[in-house]
Design a protein around this motif. Structure first.
Motif, PDB file in Angstrom:
ATOM      1  N   TYR A 144       0.979  -1.210   0.158  1.00  0.00           N
ATOM      2  CA  TYR A 144       0.079   0.024  -0.122  1.00  0.00           C
ATOM      3  C   TYR A 144       0.831   1.298   0.094  1.00  0.00           C
ATOM      4  O   TYR A 144       0.274   2.511  -0.190  1.00  0.00           O
ATOM      5  N   SER A 214       3.928  -1.564  -6.117  1.00  0.00           N
ATOM      6  CA  SER A 214       2.827  -1.239  -5.119  1.00  0.00           C
ATOM      7  C   SER A 214       1.776  -1.600  -5.648  1.00  0.00           C
ATOM      8  O   SER A 214       1.494  -1.843  -6.812  1.00  0.00           O
ATOM      9  N   ALA A 216      -1.057   0.351  -6.060  1.00  0.00           N
ATOM     10  CA  ALA A 216      -1.459   1.134  -6.908  1.00  0.00           C
ATOM     11  C   ALA A 216      -0.922   0.866  -8.359  1.00  0.00           C
ATOM     12  O   ALA A 216      -1.552   1.281  -9.406  1.00  0.00           O
ATOM     13  N   PRO A 221      -5.486  -0.400  -5.975  1.00  0.00           N
ATOM     14  CA  PRO A 221      -4.836   0.144  -4.787  1.00  0.00           C
ATOM     15  C   PRO A 221      -5.747  -0.010  -3.545  1.00  0.00           C
ATOM     16  O   PRO A 221      -5.226   0.083  -2.256  1.00  0.00           O
TER      17      PRO A 221
END
Length: 339
Positions: A144, A214, A216, A221
């Motif tokens: 995250y 990540s 995202a 996300p």
């Protein structure tokens, strides 16, 4: 303690798959079959490799141990980071520039391996089950944070740490349980089902298996933690499945299992040249087999005693192989002279 051939055999299989996976990577796009093979390999080969590294970790935290680890892992990292950077420039690789803290290609493993040993000093003090659960939670949470990425290999260090930790806590007897007949039969179902799923399901970003991006960046996300948990489950099932088929007996190639780090660090010089020079292409199944054979040859050559002798100073900061070979030759010549 007598060395168990099973572990060396497993390392041989895994290092071959590392080389082969890197060999076929340029041909994944546009081919559902090649993408399936590539993704299938990547679901387990590094988790299994890392688990074995954890199994042989001592978990000491004293000054001498840390210094010795730095010599074995950090010094080779610095040397090969510079070598690969210069080599990439020579062969015309576009993204050849990289700072010392941004690992070139496969060199992330050295930094992460050093970090796992350091983390182990604290995690080994926690009961095994709770320790692994905490490591998994950390691996899920880091996704995250976009700031935790490729630099210092931070993302991969946390994402793959649970496998290293499991390897440390598990016993040899527990590992050998995977050789049970029932597990071997179930493993076939697991491996085939995964291959079919990868082939027919919508395309999955390989970043989920590499552990360096990540959530995202991977397009999830909000629910990336759930997806990564699924990746952990699949990887665990595949590690068990593959390990169940690793031979237990010693073979003519078993000794290579103790030399896999040499293969890991050196094969990139060949793979990157092949890619930049566009040496190979895949048009049919025979081409894939051919790349498999070339990968196997690379493993054999890069783990050979002569090459080990030449590269040992870079890898280990010593030249015992060359010294022993020279002293053995000198002793033989002396004996022949006296005779």
């Amino acid at each position: 303690m007598k060395r168990n051939p099973f572990f060396d055999n497993a390392r041989i299989l895994l290092i071959f798959l590392v080389v082969f996976g890197h060999m076929i990577q340029p041909f994944v796009d546009g081919s559902r079959g090649m993408n399936t093979l590539y993704m299938w390999i990547y679901t387990f080969h590094m988790p299994a490799f890392i688990l074995l590294a954890g199994f042989f970790a001592k978990g000491l935290g004293n000054k001498d141990y840390i210094i010795n680890l730095a010599k074995k892992l950090i010094m080779p990292y610095i040397i090969f980071q510079l070598l690969y950077t210069g080599y990439y420039f020579l062969i015309g690789k576009a993204d050849w520039q990289a700072s010392l803290f941004y690992p070139q290609w496969a060199l992330w493993f050295l930094i992460s391996l050093f970090s796992w040993h350091m983390l182990l000093y604290w995690f080994k003090k926690i009961p095994a089950g709770l320790s692994v659960m905490i490591a998994v939670q950390i691996g899920l949470i880091v996704g995250y944070f976009g700031e935790i990425g490729h630099t210092f290999s931070l993302s991969r260090t946390f994402v793959f740490f649970p496998f290293f930790l499991v390897g440390y806590f598990i016993t040899e007897r527990q590992i050998m349980q995977v050789k049970q007949k029932g597990i071997k039969i179930a493993s076939v179902l697991v491996m085939v089902t995964l291959a079919v799923a990868i082939y027919y399901l919508p395309a999955i970003d390989t970043g989920w298996l590499l552990g360096s991006s990540s959530y995202a960046e991977l397009g999830l996300p909000a629910y990336g933690g759930i997806a990564r948990l699924g990746v952990y489950v699949v990887a665990t099932l595949m590690v068990i499945s593959i390990m169940s088929w690793v031979p237990k007996s010693k073979t003519r190639l078993t000794h290579i299992g103790s030399r896999t780090l040499y293969v890991y660090l050196l094969h990139g010089f060949f793979i990157q040249y092949f890619r930049e020079a566009d040496v190979f292409e895949i048009n049919n199944a025979l081409d894939v087999v051919g790349l498999g054979i070339i990968s196997a040859v690379l493993v054999l050559v890069l783990s050979s005693k002569p090459l080990l002798g030449i590269t040992q100073p870079l890898m280990e900061g010593k030249a015992t192989i060359m010294k022993n070979a020279y002293s053995g030759k000198t002793s033989k010549e002396s004996a022949q002279t006296k005779a």
